[in-house]
Design an enzyme around this catalytic site. Structure first.
Site, PDB file in Angstrom:
ATOM      1  N   LYS A  51     -45.095  56.383  -8.835  1.00 49.15           N
ATOM      2  CA  LYS A  51     -45.850  57.726  -9.244  1.00 49.15           C
ATOM      3  C   LYS A  51     -44.867  58.486 -10.148  1.00 49.15           C
ATOM      4  O   LYS A  51     -45.256  59.326 -10.725  1.00 49.15           O
ATOM      5  CB  LYS A  51     -46.272  58.483  -7.873  1.00 49.15           C
ATOM      6  CG  LYS A  51     -46.954  57.863  -6.859  1.00 49.15           C
ATOM      7  CD  LYS A  51     -47.272  58.906  -5.656  1.00 49.15           C
ATOM      8  CE  LYS A  51     -47.839  58.396  -4.649  1.00 49.15           C
ATOM      9  NZ  LYS A  51     -47.784  58.769  -3.369  1.00 49.15           N
ATOM     10  N   GLY A  52     -43.440  58.041  -9.933  1.00 49.84           N
ATOM     11  CA  GLY A  52     -42.498  58.868 -10.566  1.00 49.84           C
ATOM     12  C   GLY A  52     -42.875  59.149 -12.154  1.00 49.84           C
ATOM     13  O   GLY A  52     -42.421  60.314 -12.646  1.00 49.84           O
ATOM     14  N   GLU A 107     -41.136  54.429 -17.400  1.00 51.14           N
ATOM     15  CA  GLU A 107     -40.758  54.613 -16.251  1.00 51.14           C
ATOM     16  C   GLU A 107     -40.108  56.096 -15.959  1.00 51.14           C
ATOM     17  O   GLU A 107     -39.484  56.614 -17.208  1.00 51.14           O
ATOM     18  CB  GLU A 107     -39.777  53.338 -16.007  1.00 51.14           C
ATOM     19  CG  GLU A 107     -38.858  53.261 -14.825  1.00 51.14           C
ATOM     20  CD  GLU A 107     -39.592  53.241 -13.619  1.00 51.14           C
ATOM     21  OE1 GLU A 107     -40.464  54.090 -13.338  1.00 51.14           O
ATOM     22  OE2 GLU A 107     -39.336  52.205 -12.663  1.00 51.14           O
ATOM     23  N   ASP A 108     -39.905  56.479 -14.852  1.00 54.56           N
ATOM     24  CA  ASP A 108     -39.363  57.825 -14.700  1.00 54.56           C
ATOM     25  C   ASP A 108     -37.777  57.492 -15.028  1.00 54.56           C
ATOM     26  O   ASP A 108     -37.151  58.602 -15.562  1.00 54.56           O
ATOM     27  CB  ASP A 108     -39.675  58.345 -13.389  1.00 54.56           C
ATOM     28  CG  ASP A 108     -39.192  57.444 -12.230  1.00 54.56           C
ATOM     29  OD1 ASP A 108     -38.790  56.215 -12.399  1.00 54.56           O
ATOM     30  OD2 ASP A 108     -39.786  57.744 -11.066  1.00 54.56           O
ATOM     31  N   ASP A 111     -32.055  52.936 -12.783  1.00 49.31           N
ATOM     32  CA  ASP A 111     -31.139  53.052 -11.765  1.00 49.31           C
ATOM     33  C   ASP A 111     -30.177  51.699 -11.467  1.00 49.31           C
ATOM     34  O   ASP A 111     -29.433  51.529 -12.559  1.00 49.31           O
ATOM     35  CB  ASP A 111     -31.632  53.470 -10.325  1.00 49.31           C
ATOM     36  CG  ASP A 111     -30.654  53.995  -9.361  1.00 49.31           C
ATOM     37  OD1 ASP A 111     -29.546  54.313  -9.724  1.00 49.31           O
ATOM     38  OD2 ASP A 111     -30.603  53.985  -8.221  1.00 49.31           O
ATOM     39  N   LYS A 139     -29.425  56.191 -15.534  1.00 48.23           N
ATOM     40  CA  LYS A 139     -28.199  56.233 -14.696  1.00 48.23           C
ATOM     41  C   LYS A 139     -27.456  54.764 -14.891  1.00 48.23           C
ATOM     42  O   LYS A 139     -27.303  54.032 -14.071  1.00 48.23           O
ATOM     43  CB  LYS A 139     -28.429  56.453 -13.023  1.00 48.23           C
ATOM     44  CG  LYS A 139     -29.074  57.647 -12.939  1.00 48.23           C
ATOM     45  CD  LYS A 139     -28.623  58.312 -11.348  1.00 48.23           C
ATOM     46  CE  LYS A 139     -29.800  57.464 -10.679  1.00 48.23           C
ATOM     47  NZ  LYS A 139     -29.968  58.245  -9.029  1.00 48.23           N
ATOM     48  N   PHE A 160     -28.392  62.064  -7.247  1.00 50.65           N
ATOM     49  CA  PHE A 160     -29.807  61.643  -6.998  1.00 50.65           C
ATOM     50  C   PHE A 160     -30.372  62.884  -7.666  1.00 50.65           C
ATOM     51  O   PHE A 160     -30.132  64.037  -7.299  1.00 50.65           O
ATOM     52  CB  PHE A 160     -30.149  61.816  -5.593  1.00 50.65           C
ATOM     53  CG  PHE A 160     -31.818  61.210  -5.420  1.00 50.65           C
ATOM     54  CD1 PHE A 160     -31.936  59.922  -5.274  1.00 50.65           C
ATOM     55  CD2 PHE A 160     -32.389  62.235  -4.875  1.00 50.65           C
ATOM     56  CE1 PHE A 160     -33.228  59.601  -4.989  1.00 50.65           C
ATOM     57  CE2 PHE A 160     -34.085  61.613  -4.814  1.00 50.65           C
ATOM     58  CZ  PHE A 160     -34.169  60.331  -4.571  1.00 50.65           C
ATOM     59  N   ASP A 167     -39.361  62.526  -7.021  1.00 47.47           N
ATOM     60  CA  ASP A 167     -39.475  62.995  -5.664  1.00 47.47           C
ATOM     61  C   ASP A 167     -38.426  62.692  -4.855  1.00 47.47           C
ATOM     62  O   ASP A 167     -37.374  61.773  -5.064  1.00 47.47           O
ATOM     63  CB  ASP A 167     -40.640  62.481  -5.137  1.00 47.47           C
ATOM     64  CG  ASP A 167     -40.579  61.126  -4.536  1.00 47.47           C
ATOM     65  OD1 ASP A 167     -39.861  60.172  -5.280  1.00 47.47           O
ATOM     66  OD2 ASP A 167     -40.870  60.673  -3.221  1.00 47.47           O
ATOM     67  N   ARG A 173     -41.811  66.458  -7.039  1.00 43.25           N
ATOM     68  CA  ARG A 173     -42.487  65.997  -8.111  1.00 43.25           C
ATOM     69  C   ARG A 173     -42.964  67.049  -9.404  1.00 43.25           C
ATOM     70  O   ARG A 173     -43.001  66.876 -10.425  1.00 43.25           O
ATOM     71  CB  ARG A 173     -43.605  65.010  -7.973  1.00 43.25           C
ATOM     72  CG  ARG A 173     -43.192  63.775  -7.176  1.00 43.25           C
ATOM     73  CD  ARG A 173     -44.402  62.748  -7.222  1.00 43.25           C
ATOM     74  NE  ARG A 173     -44.146  61.783  -6.247  1.00 43.25           N
ATOM     75  CZ  ARG A 173     -43.655  60.678  -6.221  1.00 43.25           C
ATOM     76  NH1 ARG A 173     -42.565  60.440  -7.337  1.00 43.25           N
ATOM     77  NH2 ARG A 173     -43.579  59.923  -5.284  1.00 43.25           N
TER      78      ARG A 173
HETATM   79  P1  5GP Z   1     -34.076  50.870  -9.911  1.00 45.01           P
HETATM   80  O1  5GP Z   1     -34.749  49.602  -9.460  1.00 45.01           O
HETATM   81  O2  5GP Z   1     -33.510  50.893 -11.296  1.00 45.01           O
HETATM   82  O3  5GP Z   1     -32.855  51.050  -8.942  1.00 45.01           O
HETATM   83  O4  5GP Z   1     -34.842  51.959  -9.470  1.00 45.01           O
HETATM   84  C1  5GP Z   1     -35.993  52.561 -10.141  1.00 45.01           C
HETATM   85  C2  5GP Z   1     -36.718  53.584  -9.197  1.00 45.01           C
HETATM   86  O5  5GP Z   1     -35.900  54.024  -8.140  1.00 45.01           O
HETATM   87  C3  5GP Z   1     -37.131  54.812  -9.927  1.00 45.01           C
HETATM   88  O6  5GP Z   1     -38.464  54.398 -10.696  1.00 45.01           O
HETATM   89  C4  5GP Z   1     -37.123  55.812  -9.063  1.00 45.01           C
HETATM   90  O7  5GP Z   1     -38.326  55.650  -8.208  1.00 45.01           O
HETATM   91  C5  5GP Z   1     -36.099  55.609  -8.003  1.00 45.01           C
HETATM   92  N1  5GP Z   1     -34.819  56.419  -8.194  1.00 45.01           N
HETATM   93  C6  5GP Z   1     -33.752  55.904  -8.684  1.00 45.01           C
HETATM   94  N2  5GP Z   1     -32.958  56.888  -8.950  1.00 45.01           N
HETATM   95  C7  5GP Z   1     -33.586  57.930  -8.547  1.00 45.01           C
HETATM   96  C8  5GP Z   1     -33.243  59.313  -8.537  1.00 45.01           C
HETATM   97  O8  5GP Z   1     -31.946  59.901  -8.896  1.00 45.01           O
HETATM   98  N3  5GP Z   1     -34.305  60.293  -8.049  1.00 45.01           N
HETATM   99  C9  5GP Z   1     -35.172  59.719  -7.654  1.00 45.01           C
HETATM  100  N4  5GP Z   1     -36.049  60.786  -7.255  1.00 45.01           N
HETATM  101  N5  5GP Z   1     -35.813  58.724  -7.385  1.00 45.01           N
HETATM  102  C10 5GP Z   1     -34.769  57.632  -8.119  1.00 45.01           C
END
Ligand code: 5GP
Length: 186
Positions: A51-52, A107-108, A111, A139, A160, A167, A173
């Protein structure tokens, strides 16, 4: 209903503002202009990762001056935790044929990179003409898997963040800005 600032979600003392609404708006417009230049004459499909990315997506498509199609997918998230499980599960898939389309995954935040590298591989297997990524936040310090992010809104520190679609346990959100959530209960 009370409207007192003591109960305001927008003035929560646990959230340290990082980017305000105007700054985000300006940057998203720039990304839209860049995408417009890059995709002239292409069959562009933007795929929003729910949803992000819903807020970023809705602002971004209005900054792209081209014919675009939109799709939505949902993947498993961190749930009520702030740490990635490293496991990617598709909860809702796109129902459009992506064959010969130019796919832009919206994508939001990137990470570890695990979600996006999984999605990029998945859409490539569906014979898309191209698969690129637009992420509102990045990040890079936390990366476990290399992902090529063609359009990045903001590079942020290893913290974070919440707001602008992001969220914590389903909350925040709706914040029009993005901030670091302090005192995380993990
Ligand atoms: P990845 O697979 O790159 O580790 O994670 C991506 C997803 O993790 C993002 O789409 C998001 O939903 C969540 N995420 C990663 N870092 C953050 C953060 O700092 N805050 C929030 N709210 N969600 C995060």
């Amino acid at each position: 209903m009370s409207n007192s600032s003591q109960h305001s979600e927008f003035n929560n003392p646990k959230i340290k503002p990082l980017f305000d609404q105007q700054t985000i708006e300006k940057r998203v417009k720039e990304l839209g202009q860049q995408i417009t230049r890059d995709y002239v004459g292409h069959d562009l499909v933007l795929i929003c990762v729910l949803k992000g990315a819903c807020i970023f997506m809705s602002d971004l498509i209005r900054a792209i001056d081209l014919p675009v199609a939109i799709e939505f997918i949902a993947v498993s998230s961190y749930g009520a935790s702030s740490k990635s499980s490293g496991e990617v599960r598709i909860m809702k898939d796109s129902d459009m044929s992506l064959k010969n389309k130019d796919v832009l995954i919206v994508e939001d935040i990137v990470d570890t990179g695990l979600t996006l590298s999984y999605l990029q591989d998945m859409f490539r297997r569906r014979e898309a003409n191209s698969v690129a990524v637009a992420a509102c936040f990045d990040k890079p310090e936390r990366r476990l898997k290399a992902v090529d992010v063609a359009y990045t809104g903001f590079v942020i520190p290893n913290a974070f963040v919440v707001g602008y679609g992001l969220d914590y346990a389903g909350r925040y959100r709706n914040l029009p800005f993005v901030g670091i959530l302090e005192d995380l209960q993990e």
